[in-house]
Design a protein around this motif. Structure first.
Motif, mmCIF file in Angstrom:
data_model
loop_
_atom_site.group_PDB
_atom_site.id
_atom_site.type_symbol
_atom_site.label_atom_id
_atom_site.label_comp_id
_atom_site.label_asym_id
_atom_site.label_seq_id
_atom_site.Cartn_x
_atom_site.Cartn_y
_atom_site.Cartn_z
ATOM 1 N N ILE A 96 18.596 -43.857 10.459
ATOM 2 C CA ILE A 96 18.379 -44.983 11.186
ATOM 3 C C ILE A 96 18.019 -43.875 12.064
ATOM 4 N N SER A 97 17.581 -42.612 11.748
ATOM 5 C CA SER A 97 16.833 -41.637 13.304
ATOM 6 C C SER A 97 15.720 -41.370 12.840
ATOM 7 N N LEU A 98 14.884 -42.166 11.834
ATOM 8 C CA LEU A 98 14.214 -42.095 10.898
ATOM 9 C C LEU A 98 13.117 -43.041 12.123
ATOM 10 N N MET A 99 14.292 -44.267 11.051
ATOM 11 C CA MET A 99 13.406 -45.645 11.805
ATOM 12 C C MET A 99 13.020 -45.631 13.641
ATOM 13 N N GLY A 100 14.361 -44.691 13.783
ATOM 14 C CA GLY A 100 14.293 -44.924 15.957
ATOM 15 C C GLY A 100 13.552 -44.545 16.450
ATOM 16 N N VAL A 101 13.674 -43.211 15.926
ATOM 17 C CA VAL A 101 12.180 -42.026 16.749
ATOM 18 C C VAL A 101 10.809 -42.637 16.227
ATOM 19 N N ALA A 102 9.972 -43.128 14.519
ATOM 20 C CA ALA A 102 9.270 -43.494 14.587
ATOM 21 C C ALA A 102 8.907 -45.375 15.172
ATOM 22 N N THR A 103 9.618 -45.702 15.375
ATOM 23 C CA THR A 103 9.254 -47.327 16.302
ATOM 24 C C THR A 103 9.145 -46.620 17.850
ATOM 25 N N PHE A 104 10.151 -45.360 18.395
ATOM 26 C CA PHE A 104 9.417 -45.318 20.068
ATOM 27 C C PHE A 104 8.176 -44.994 19.783
ATOM 28 N N LEU A 105 7.653 -44.091 18.827
ATOM 29 C CA LEU A 105 6.486 -42.812 18.898
ATOM 30 C C LEU A 105 5.696 -43.819 18.972
ATOM 31 N N ILE A 106 5.778 -45.342 18.788
ATOM 32 C CA ILE A 106 5.103 -45.816 18.138
ATOM 33 C C ILE A 106 4.471 -46.836 19.701
ATOM 34 N N GLY A 107 4.949 -46.919 20.424
ATOM 35 C CA GLY A 107 4.874 -47.290 22.051
ATOM 36 C C GLY A 107 3.910 -46.282 22.562
ATOM 37 N N CYS A 108 3.931 -44.691 22.021
ATOM 38 C CA CYS A 108 3.122 -43.702 22.984
ATOM 39 C C CYS A 108 1.916 -43.661 22.055
ATOM 40 N N LEU A 109 1.607 -44.320 21.155
ATOM 41 C CA LEU A 109 0.161 -44.257 21.027
ATOM 42 C C LEU A 109 -0.926 -44.166 21.765
ATOM 43 N N PRO A 110 -1.881 -43.249 21.589
ATOM 44 C CA PRO A 110 -3.145 -44.262 22.348
ATOM 45 C C PRO A 110 -3.829 -44.952 21.930
ATOM 46 N N THR A 111 -4.627 -46.104 22.183
ATOM 47 C CA THR A 111 -5.556 -46.899 21.275
ATOM 48 C C THR A 111 -6.625 -46.218 21.097
ATOM 49 N N TYR A 112 -7.285 -47.211 20.452
ATOM 50 C CA TYR A 112 -8.738 -47.394 19.782
ATOM 51 C C TYR A 112 -9.287 -47.417 20.824
ATOM 52 N N ASP A 113 -9.865 -47.629 22.393
ATOM 53 C CA ASP A 113 -10.981 -46.970 23.137
ATOM 54 C C ASP A 113 -10.743 -46.124 23.318
#
Length: 452
Positions: A96-113
């Motif tokens: 649950i810790s790995l899943m939660g942290v990874a999901t949150f960090l996806i929302g922080c990613l910069p985009t292709y542009d």
């Protein structure tokens, strides 16, 4: 050596079925909140943000969705080793810790542009972390709840790990409805990030609930195998792993309907917000259907309930795609609800107990986890395969439906070879499942129902 060698031989029972069910719901909710969120984003948002909206963007986005399934088998081996050696609780806190942290960090990613090719590379990396975590989640939650459940209610209590799945998908889709309705200048800048950040709330609650759990007595009283669980399970019960893997091919139905089906509907001109609402409604129904199907599996047996679910979902995939091709929203809703809200719920309600009961306590987590993740590999890439099967004719859904139905048929045939275990006491589960029993796969008539 027993896991509880330090404790008195006759320790009092420490069954915590309610708390175990809640812990499983939280883990399943977080895992499939991500699943549904990523599925919707892969079909609607990620092609434009992470793959520069090229002609192959949808295919590349689907491949990113499937990348997590490559990491699942490794996660199954490592996390289930922890679960069968150090305890179910420790393993499930890790997942649950790995899943939660990874999901949150996806929302922080910069985009292709912003950073070019590094953007999809980071997305794939975090998706692999999610896959690693998911490889050990459901098998651990199923084992934990089944071992905490009272006799005669193992399928019902363990079905709550799939209730969490439904809740997670409903939460994700319910959030995506207003998100996808946002103006493009908001949606494609910061709006899409909000659902990923909200996973932090589920993470905190889930960790708190899981920390309060005791290990099941069945686990603590089990003799630890001398060999690592991964080796032991293939020595003692390889046919169980193979059977679970083949039975789990029915999961292709879920992925095809929620990922490929969503993309296909949008291609056919169905409004994306409408489709997400239909998926949400069907998953909401499944939240209540799965425990009822778990009760049915406790009353009538694991095999008939699971087989009915796998077979009926394989058949209903044809009217589902036909409805999408027609563009009739009402028929799409009816077929989707019958398929993912009802039919799949029969299999989902039965299989947490059905699969975990194929193994004894010392290898239960490992056996179910490895079998699940081998079987689910095809499920992860089924949207990509489906898109390839369409070829240049994106309206051609028949090859995709046939592929899905064949997977369901294989699951049914594999389930027919299994022993019925709904009357078998917990401590006797998996005891006779040795290599001598491997012939049962070839001759299901040798399988018998234990006396009550």
């Amino acid at each position: 050596m027993s896991h509880s060698s330090h404790a008195p031989t006759k320790s009092p029972p420490r069954q915590q079925p309610k708390r175990a069910a809640i812990a499983s719901v939280m883990g399943g909710a977080l895992e499939y909140y991500d699943f549904a969120l990523f599925a919707s984003a892969a079909a609607i948002i990620f092609p434009k943000l992470f793959f520069h909206d090229s002609e192959a963007a949808v295919l590349a986005s689907f491949a990113t969705f499937g990348a997590a399934y490559l990491a699942r088998p490794l996660g199954a081996i490592i996390i289930s080793h922890i679960g069968d050696r150090q305890g179910r609780k420790h393993a499930l806190l890790l997942t649950i810790s790995l899943m939660g942290v990874a999901t949150f960090l996806i929302g922080c990613l910069p985009t292709y542009d912003s950073i070019g090719i590094l953007a999809p590379a980071l997305l794939v990396t975090l998706r692999l972390v999610q896959g690693f975590s998911a490889g050990g989640e459901l098998a651990g939650a199923s084992s934990l709840t089944m071992e905490h459940a009272p006799e005669g209610r193992r399928a019902f209590v363990s079905s709550f790990s799939l209730v969490g799945v439904g809740i997670g998908m409903v939460m994700a889709n319910a959030i995506m409805i207003p998100i996808t309705a946002l103006p493009d200048d908001i949606l494609y800048t910061w709006g899409w990030r909000l659902p990923f950040w909200l996973s932090a709330v589920v993470l905190v609650i889930g960790i708190w609930v899981r920390r309060s759990l005791d290990e099941p007595e069945a686990f603590e009283n089990a003799e630890t195998s001398k060999a690592p669980p991964f080796i032991a399970v293939f020595r003692e019960n390889p046919q169980g792993v193979i059977r679970v893997a083949l039975c789990n091919l029915f999961a292709v139905v879920q992925t095809v309907t929620t990922v490929f089906g969503l993309s296909y509907a949008i291609q056919q001109g169905v409004n994306s917000t409408t489709m997400v609402a239909i998926v949400t409604a069907s998953q909401f129904i499944s939240i209540f259907a799965r425990p009822l199907c778990g009760l049915a599996a406790d009353r009538f047996g694991r095999k008939p309930v699971f087989i009915f679910g796998a077979a009926s979902s394989g058949l209903l995939i044809f009217p589902f795609f036909s409805a999408i091709a027609s563009g009739n929203v009402f028929m799409i809703a009816v077929s989707m609800i019958l398929l993912t809200g009802v039919a799949i719920s029969f299999a989902d309600g039965a299989y947490p107990a059905f699969f975990s009961e194929m193994f004894n306590a010392k290898i239960r987590y490992t056996g179910m986890a490895i079998g699940l993740q081998i079987g689910i590999l095809l499920s992860g890439f089924s949207p990509t395969i489906g898109r390839a099967l369409q070829g240049e004719d994106t309206a051609n859904w028949i090859p995709v439906a046939i592929m899905t139905a064949v997977c369901s048929a294989i699951a049914v045939l594999a389930a027919l070879t299994a022993k019925e275990t709904f009357r078998t006491p917990l401590e006797q589960l998996g005891i006779k499942n040795t290599r001598a029993e491997a012939s049962t796969i070839a001759d299901p008539d040798k399988a018998t129902i234990p006396a009550s």
